[in-house]
Design an enzyme around this catalytic site. Structure first.
Site, PDB file in Angstrom:
ATOM      1  N   ASP A 143      -6.956  -2.441  -7.793  1.00 39.29           N
ATOM      2  CA  ASP A 143      -7.601  -3.095  -6.286  1.00 39.29           C
ATOM      3  C   ASP A 143      -7.784  -4.766  -6.885  1.00 39.29           C
ATOM      4  O   ASP A 143      -8.245  -4.876  -7.849  1.00 39.29           O
ATOM      5  CB  ASP A 143      -8.544  -2.618  -6.157  1.00 39.29           C
ATOM      6  N   ARG A 147      -3.438   6.700   0.928  1.00 32.22           N
ATOM      7  CA  ARG A 147      -4.063   7.885   1.783  1.00 32.22           C
ATOM      8  C   ARG A 147      -2.924   8.598   2.950  1.00 32.22           C
ATOM      9  O   ARG A 147      -3.290   9.511   3.291  1.00 32.22           O
ATOM     10  CB  ARG A 147      -5.245   7.590   2.645  1.00 32.22           C
ATOM     11  N   ARG A 200       0.767  -1.090  -0.125  1.00 33.81           N
ATOM     12  CA  ARG A 200      -0.145   0.017   0.034  1.00 33.81           C
ATOM     13  C   ARG A 200       0.782   1.246   0.053  1.00 33.81           C
ATOM     14  O   ARG A 200       0.542   2.260   0.554  1.00 33.81           O
ATOM     15  CB  ARG A 200      -0.918  -0.111   1.372  1.00 33.81           C
ATOM     16  N   TYR A 205     -14.931 -11.593  -0.313  1.00 32.20           N
ATOM     17  CA  TYR A 205     -15.678 -10.539  -0.755  1.00 32.20           C
ATOM     18  C   TYR A 205     -16.899 -10.587  -1.693  1.00 32.20           C
ATOM     19  O   TYR A 205     -17.999  -9.913  -1.414  1.00 32.20           O
ATOM     20  CB  TYR A 205     -14.698  -9.391  -1.377  1.00 32.20           C
ATOM     21  N   ARG A 222      -6.472  11.656  -6.032  1.00 28.10           N
ATOM     22  CA  ARG A 222      -7.710  10.817  -5.803  1.00 28.10           C
ATOM     23  C   ARG A 222      -8.819  11.975  -5.849  1.00 28.10           C
ATOM     24  O   ARG A 222      -9.810  11.455  -6.428  1.00 28.10           O
ATOM     25  CB  ARG A 222      -7.745  10.086  -4.374  1.00 28.10           C
TER      26      ARG A 222
HETATM   27  O1  CP3 Z   1       0.029   0.617  -3.219  1.00 31.10           O
HETATM   28  C1  CP3 Z   1      -0.292  -0.370  -3.319  1.00 31.10           C
HETATM   29  O2  CP3 Z   1      -0.289  -1.414  -2.505  1.00 31.10           O
HETATM   30  C2  CP3 Z   1      -1.204  -0.831  -4.657  1.00 31.10           C
HETATM   31  C3  CP3 Z   1      -2.502  -0.800  -4.927  1.00 31.10           C
HETATM   32  C4  CP3 Z   1      -3.415  -1.732  -3.967  1.00 31.10           C
HETATM   33  C5  CP3 Z   1      -4.609  -1.304  -3.394  1.00 31.10           C
HETATM   34  N1  CP3 Z   1      -5.270  -2.277  -2.852  1.00 31.10           N
HETATM   35  C6  CP3 Z   1      -5.206  -0.064  -3.310  1.00 31.10           C
HETATM   36  C7  CP3 Z   1      -6.243   0.523  -2.571  1.00 31.10           C
HETATM   37  C8  CP3 Z   1      -3.199  -3.038  -3.609  1.00 31.10           C
HETATM   38  C9  CP3 Z   1      -2.066  -4.231  -3.895  1.00 31.10           C
HETATM   39  C10 CP3 Z   1      -4.327  -3.520  -2.917  1.00 31.10           C
HETATM   40  C11 CP3 Z   1      -4.825  -4.721  -2.493  1.00 31.10           C
HETATM   41  C12 CP3 Z   1      -5.912  -5.225  -1.810  1.00 31.10           C
HETATM   42  N2  CP3 Z   1      -7.064  -4.487  -1.925  1.00 31.10           N
HETATM   43  C13 CP3 Z   1      -6.371  -6.254  -0.766  1.00 31.10           C
HETATM   44  C14 CP3 Z   1      -5.044  -7.388  -0.466  1.00 31.10           C
HETATM   45  C15 CP3 Z   1      -4.007  -6.654   0.367  1.00 31.10           C
HETATM   46  C16 CP3 Z   1      -4.710  -6.344   1.881  1.00 31.10           C
HETATM   47  O3  CP3 Z   1      -4.396  -5.358   2.241  1.00 31.10           O
HETATM   48  O4  CP3 Z   1      -4.743  -7.259   2.455  1.00 31.10           O
HETATM   49  C17 CP3 Z   1      -7.564  -6.200  -0.225  1.00 31.10           C
HETATM   50  C18 CP3 Z   1      -7.967  -7.100   0.646  1.00 31.10           C
HETATM   51  C19 CP3 Z   1      -8.163  -5.478  -1.195  1.00 31.10           C
HETATM   52  C20 CP3 Z   1      -9.560  -4.835  -1.005  1.00 31.10           C
HETATM   53  C21 CP3 Z   1      -9.721  -3.522  -0.512  1.00 31.10           C
HETATM   54  N3  CP3 Z   1      -9.501  -2.083  -1.105  1.00 31.10           N
HETATM   55  C22 CP3 Z   1     -10.402  -2.945   0.758  1.00 31.10           C
HETATM   56  C23 CP3 Z   1     -10.805  -4.019   2.178  1.00 31.10           C
HETATM   57  C24 CP3 Z   1     -10.222  -1.602   0.836  1.00 31.10           C
HETATM   58  C25 CP3 Z   1     -10.839  -0.683   1.994  1.00 31.10           C
HETATM   59  C26 CP3 Z   1      -9.942  -0.478   3.107  1.00 31.10           C
HETATM   60  C27 CP3 Z   1      -8.937   0.672   2.996  1.00 31.10           C
HETATM   61  O5  CP3 Z   1      -7.973   0.419   2.885  1.00 31.10           O
HETATM   62  O6  CP3 Z   1      -9.556   1.462   2.502  1.00 31.10           O
HETATM   63  C28 CP3 Z   1      -9.628  -1.065  -0.380  1.00 31.10           C
HETATM   64  C29 CP3 Z   1      -9.541   0.367  -0.831  1.00 31.10           C
HETATM   65  C30 CP3 Z   1      -8.042   0.736  -1.421  1.00 31.10           C
HETATM   66  N4  CP3 Z   1      -7.320  -0.052  -1.989  1.00 31.10           N
HETATM   67  C31 CP3 Z   1      -7.315   1.672  -1.284  1.00 31.10           C
HETATM   68  C32 CP3 Z   1      -6.354   1.795  -1.857  1.00 31.10           C
HETATM   69  C33 CP3 Z   1      -5.060   2.867  -1.783  1.00 31.10           C
HETATM   70  C34 CP3 Z   1      -7.904   2.944  -0.237  1.00 31.10           C
HETATM   71  C35 CP3 Z   1      -9.067   3.694  -1.082  1.00 31.10           C
HETATM   72  C36 CP3 Z   1      -9.039   4.956  -0.987  1.00 31.10           C
HETATM   73  O7  CP3 Z   1      -8.243   5.640  -1.347  1.00 31.10           O
HETATM   74  O8  CP3 Z   1      -9.916   5.702  -0.121  1.00 31.10           O
END
Ligand code: CP3
Length: 344
Positions: free
Chosen positions: A75, A29, A25, A152, A38
């Site tokens: 994602d 944010r 990640r 999910y 964003r």
């Molecule tokens: O920078 C990176 O790592 C690359 C991009 C990336 C994102 N999600 C962007 C993201 C990657 C590799 C993921 C993987 C992901 N997404 C996983 C597996 C890794 C882990 O964290 O266990 C999972 C389970 C998800 C599903 C997901 N996406 C959830 C549950 C959420 C909400 C929780 C949160 O952190 O907000 C997201 C949103 C998400 N994916 C964000 C980002 C940057 C936040 C969104 C925002 O900008 O509001």
């Protein structure tokens, strides 16, 4: 031929004097420049599907910190959406999806190889990044593992214990297995296209592997990841695969061979000393600083970072967090972690 890129050298099994580093990640944010882009995109999904802006946020942590790898900004839930599920994000809460729990709902999904039109902006992002990244930076593509994606798709949201997916598996194994199969096939197609577009490494995230008990851990975490890895290796034998069965605990043992992966990413539920001794004989290990140090910083961040570098120093290692960095992290702590890894 030895690659100059440190991540590729570690993935090939080389023990390096300083481990290469990137961070789960790393685009997110906690960075003001991410929040600005964003806002420009409108929302998170629009950002994922805008190749110029998705490439921009992928590059932001590379510019700021000079990480050794960039991870494609996308994602894991774009795959369910490409398969036909509705997907949206509720601010402050997380993802929501239309649910798949019956054969009729499964029948409405598109075939696994019909996802590419929907996902073409992601492939475009990869193409832009392979042109724009510095020559020493490795580009990592990724997807969710079938079990994590299924949790999910069945629940329609994130769940603390993955209860709905476990229930479907117990009550209607045939539907659950077909869903797993569809996701597995789609993931092979999706990751192959990322590689063809320029991803140099791919990572499979099984974030919820830890809740699989008994034989289910092998059947629904390890085996699907092994199937994906074998299919990718068949087409792209030189592209390394990182697998992350998060929360596996002692069941990380033997994971390189069981999955066929070049690298196993470990979370902070196991000690670096244990992981080095048990896992590094099988290949490269990635991990595993607790993400909370990116919030708290200070001497503990430094001493824990040094301990992890030291523990893994006798084998191939990629330094990373045990899980993703959180939005409340301080960007200066990230710099402190990198300086500690690189300068001791
Ligand atoms: O920078 C990176 O790592 C690359 C991009 C990336 C994102 N999600 C962007 C993201 C990657 C590799 C993921 C993987 C992901 N997404 C996983 C597996 C890794 C882990 O964290 O266990 C999972 C389970 C998800 C599903 C997901 N996406 C959830 C549950 C959420 C909400 C929780 C949160 O952190 O907000 C997201 C949103 C998400 N994916 C964000 C980002 C940057 C936040 C969104 C925002 O900008 O509001």
């Amino acid at each position: 031929m030895t690659s100059q890129k440190t991540i590729l050298r570690a993935l090939a099994g080389e023990t390096l004097p300083t481990p290469p580093i990137w961070m789960m990640r790393q685009a997110g944010r906690y960075l003001p420049e991410y929040r600005a882009t964003r806002a420009e995109a409108g929302d998170f999904l629009k950002l994922c599907y805008n190749p110029d802006l998705a490439a921009e946020v992928t590059l932001q942590p590379i510019r700021r910190y000079g990480f050794d790898a960039a991870i494609l900004f996308a994602d894991i839930l774009l795959v369910p959406q490409a398969l036909g599920a509705d997907l949206w994000f509720v601010t402050g809460e997380g993802p929501r999806l239309s649910t798949i729990t019956t054969q009729a709902e499964l029948d409405k999904l598109v075939p696994a190889d019909a996802i590419h039109d929907h996902l073409s902006p992601v492939y475009e992002t990869v193409k832009i990044l392979s042109k724009e990244l510095p020559s020493e930076t490795t580009l990592i593509g990724f997807a969710g593992a079938p079990w994590t994606v299924a949790t999910y798709m069945v629940a329609g949201r994130g769940t603390p214990d993955q209860g709905p997916a476990h229930a479907l598996k117990a009550e209607n194994r045939a539907v659950f297995d077909s869903l797993m199969d569809r996701i597995t096939e789609a993931t092979i197609h999706y990751m192959s296209k990322q590689i063809e577009a320029g991803a140099e490494v791919v990572k499979i995230f099984d974030s919820w592997a830890g809740s699989l008990q008994g034989a289910d851990f092998m059947d629904y975490s390890i085996k699907p990841m092994a199937r994906i890895t074998a299919a990718l290796k068949d087409k792209h034998p030189n592209v390394p695969v990182i697998a992350f069965p998060r929360g596996a605990g002692e069941r990380y043992t033997g994971a390189h061979a069981a999955i066929g992966a070049d690298c196993i990413a470990v979370d902070d539920g196991v000690s670096a000393e244990w992981a080095a001794e048990t896992l590094q004989t099988g290949g490269c290990v990635q991990g595993n600083l607790k993400s909370s140090h990116m919030v708290t910083g200070g001497d503990e961040l430094v001493s824990e970072t040094r301990r992890i570098v030291q523990a893994f120093s006798k084998g191939p290692h990629i330094f990373n967090l045990g899980h993703g960095i959180t939005p409340d992290a301080d960007p200066e702590n990230v710099q402190l972690m990198i300086d500690t890894v690189r300068n001791g």
